[in-house]
Design a protein around this motif. Structure first.
Motif, PDB file in Angstrom:
ATOM      1  N   UNK A   1      81.610 -19.291  37.399  1.00 39.18           N
ATOM      2  CA  UNK A   1      80.179 -19.435  37.672  1.00 39.18           C
ATOM      3  C   UNK A   1      79.900 -20.480  38.753  1.00 39.18           C
ATOM      4  N   UNK A   2      80.863 -21.348  39.038  1.00 43.72           N
ATOM      5  CA  UNK A   2      80.634 -22.466  39.962  1.00 43.72           C
ATOM      6  C   UNK A   2      80.156 -22.004  41.341  1.00 43.72           C
ATOM      7  N   UNK A   3      80.818 -21.017  41.985  1.00 45.81           N
ATOM      8  CA  UNK A   3      80.326 -20.625  43.309  1.00 45.81           C
ATOM      9  C   UNK A   3      78.906 -20.074  43.281  1.00 45.81           C
ATOM     10  N   UNK A   4      78.506 -19.435  42.187  1.00 46.85           N
ATOM     11  CA  UNK A   4      77.159 -18.872  42.104  1.00 46.85           C
ATOM     12  C   UNK A   4      76.125 -19.971  41.863  1.00 46.85           C
ATOM     13  N   UNK A   5      76.523 -21.013  41.147  1.00 45.95           N
ATOM     14  CA  UNK A   5      75.661 -22.187  41.008  1.00 45.95           C
ATOM     15  C   UNK A   5      75.401 -22.807  42.380  1.00 45.95           C
ATOM     16  N   UNK A   6      76.455 -22.970  43.153  1.00 45.44           N
ATOM     17  CA  UNK A   6      76.335 -23.576  44.481  1.00 45.44           C
ATOM     18  C   UNK A   6      75.521 -22.692  45.420  1.00 45.44           C
ATOM     19  N   UNK A   7      75.742 -21.376  45.337  1.00 43.92           N
ATOM     20  CA  UNK A   7      74.954 -20.462  46.165  1.00 43.92           C
ATOM     21  C   UNK A   7      73.484 -20.537  45.788  1.00 43.92           C
TER      22      UNK A   7
ATOM     23  N   UNK B   1      92.538 -17.635  45.185  1.00 44.73           N
ATOM     24  CA  UNK B   1      92.200 -18.089  46.541  1.00 44.73           C
ATOM     25  C   UNK B   1      90.828 -17.609  47.013  1.00 44.73           C
ATOM     26  N   UNK B   2      90.473 -16.361  46.686  1.00 50.03           N
ATOM     27  CA  UNK B   2      89.163 -15.841  47.083  1.00 50.03           C
ATOM     28  C   UNK B   2      88.050 -16.635  46.402  1.00 50.03           C
ATOM     29  N   UNK B   3      88.192 -16.868  45.101  1.00 48.41           N
ATOM     30  CA  UNK B   3      87.158 -17.599  44.362  1.00 48.41           C
ATOM     31  C   UNK B   3      87.026 -19.031  44.881  1.00 48.41           C
ATOM     32  N   UNK B   4      88.139 -19.683  45.126  1.00 45.01           N
ATOM     33  CA  UNK B   4      88.118 -21.059  45.637  1.00 45.01           C
ATOM     34  C   UNK B   4      87.522 -21.100  47.039  1.00 45.01           C
TER      35      UNK B   4
ATOM     36  N   UNK C   1      84.199 -23.287  48.126  1.00 41.89           N
ATOM     37  CA  UNK C   1      84.151 -24.283  49.192  1.00 41.89           C
ATOM     38  C   UNK C   1      83.028 -23.957  50.181  1.00 41.89           C
ATOM     39  N   UNK C   2      82.928 -22.682  50.559  1.00 42.57           N
ATOM     40  CA  UNK C   2      81.882 -22.272  51.500  1.00 42.57           C
ATOM     41  C   UNK C   2      80.495 -22.519  50.933  1.00 42.57           C
ATOM     42  N   UNK C   3      80.261 -22.104  49.696  1.00 41.17           N
ATOM     43  CA  UNK C   3      78.941 -22.281  49.092  1.00 41.17           C
ATOM     44  C   UNK C   3      78.631 -23.757  48.844  1.00 41.17           C
ATOM     45  N   UNK C   4      79.660 -24.564  48.555  1.00 41.13           N
ATOM     46  CA  UNK C   4      79.444 -26.005  48.400  1.00 41.13           C
ATOM     47  C   UNK C   4      78.961 -26.608  49.710  1.00 41.13           C
ATOM     48  N   UNK C   5      79.584 -26.215  50.813  1.00 42.06           N
ATOM     49  CA  UNK C   5      79.168 -26.720  52.126  1.00 42.06           C
ATOM     50  C   UNK C   5      77.731 -26.297  52.432  1.00 42.06           C
TER      51      UNK C   5
ATOM     52  N   UNK D   1      75.369 -25.600  50.225  1.00 35.50           N
ATOM     53  CA  UNK D   1      74.460 -26.308  49.324  1.00 35.50           C
ATOM     54  C   UNK D   1      74.228 -27.740  49.800  1.00 35.50           C
ATOM     55  N   UNK D   2      75.288 -28.435  50.203  1.00 36.68           N
ATOM     56  CA  UNK D   2      75.158 -29.813  50.700  1.00 36.68           C
ATOM     57  C   UNK D   2      74.312 -29.836  51.968  1.00 36.68           C
ATOM     58  N   UNK D   3      74.572 -28.901  52.853  1.00 37.79           N
ATOM     59  CA  UNK D   3      73.806 -28.832  54.104  1.00 37.79           C
ATOM     60  C   UNK D   3      72.334 -28.570  53.825  1.00 37.79           C
ATOM     61  N   UNK D   4      72.047 -27.625  52.910  1.00 35.25           N
ATOM     62  CA  UNK D   4      70.663 -27.308  52.594  1.00 35.25           C
ATOM     63  C   UNK D   4      69.955 -28.499  51.955  1.00 35.25           C
ATOM     64  N   UNK D   5      70.647 -29.211  51.071  1.00 33.72           N
ATOM     65  CA  UNK D   5      70.047 -30.380  50.412  1.00 33.72           C
ATOM     66  C   UNK D   5      69.730 -31.467  51.427  1.00 33.72           C
TER      67      UNK D   5
END
Length: 265
Positions: A161-167, A239-242, A246-250, A252-256
């Motif tokens: 669920x982590x990447x979807x939270x970040x997205x 690897x795909x999930x990770x 990473x992409x969605x984390x970047x 999210x940080x940029x948007x914040x």
């Protein structure tokens, strides 16, 4: 609250600990969410109704322990993805429109306690959404897992669920509430279909199966099926999930940071 009680809750240094700040934010967000029962029930009902109407009547699937467990896994991941995207995408966007939000974000506690509380609150309601789905699978299908597999499945579904939270956070901090709702819907359903959450990937044509393996939903679905049934996920699932995380984390940080710079100059 008396002055003595308040003083007792504050550490000797005069500052409130991050853990207590996180707990206070979590408590506030949880109570704020349950005040709108339809928001909670909606996340619980859709996957359960899909299970009841589209899986249970198909005896070839419902009475096969492996296929039934796979169906529960796919819809369970959809429930978590839906809760994550709507809670963080639409929820964050709505919070940004409240007059109280800029004040909270300007407090010296920083964003971490509120962010962690938001993630925990989303995880709580995501797990709530799994309860009726599991009950239907248990009562009306041959789906079966051991206690160890169930625990592994819960751990896996929280990890996926982590990447979807970040997205969701990236969408929420980038768009208004009116814009976030259709964007979340447009993102969620194609990812769900392409990831095999509604239709098993074995039914996909070759080109769609190959494309599907590059999506976070397919990676999460196969890892969850592996945890629940022992059927091996494809080699690139982690690897795909990770990579998407990473992409969605970047994003999210940029948007914040972009939203903070735009609103607090």
């Amino acid at each position: 609250m008396t002055a003595t009680t308040a003083a007792a809750q504050v550490p000797p240094s005069g500052t409130v600990s991050p853990a207590r700040l996180t707990w206070l934010h979590l408590k506030f967000q949880f109570l704020e969410t349950v005040r709108i029962p339809v928001a909670v029930l909606g996340n619980m009902l859709f996957p359960s109704l899909a299970m009841f109407f589209f899986v249970v009547p198909q005896s070839d699937v419902a009475q096969n322990p492996v296929y039934a467990t796979m169906a529960v896994a796919g819809l369970a991941l959809f429930a978590v993805c839906s809760a994550s995207l709507f809670t963080y995408g639409l929820g964050v966007a709505e919070d940004r429109q409240l007059p109280f939000d800029p004040f909270v974000r300007s407090l010296p506690a920083g964003p971490a306690p509120r962010m962690v509380a938001r993630i925990l609150n989303g995880a709580i309601f995501a797990l709530f959404g799994l309860v009726p789905l599991i009950v239907i699978g248990w009562l009306f299908t041959a789906a079966s897992v051991t206690l160890l597999q169930l625990l592994a499945g819960v751990a896996t579904i929280l990890a996926t669920s982590v990447p979807f939270v970040l997205l969701g956070m990236a969408v929420g901090y980038s768009l208004s509430a009116k814009a976030a709702l259709p964007v979340v819907q447009v993102v969620l359903f194609p990812l769900a279909f392409a990831g095999g959450l509604f239709l098993p990937p074995v039914a996909f044509p070759d080109w769609l199966n190959t494309l599907s393996q590059g999506t976070p939903t397919r990676a999460g679905r196969d890892l969850l099926v592996q945890a629940l049934t022992g059927e091996a996920a494809y080699a690139a699932a982690w690897p795909v999930l990770i990579g998407w995380t990473v992409l969605f984390a970047a994003l999210a940080v940029r948007a914040y940071r972009r939203d903070e710079g735009r609103r607090f100059r």
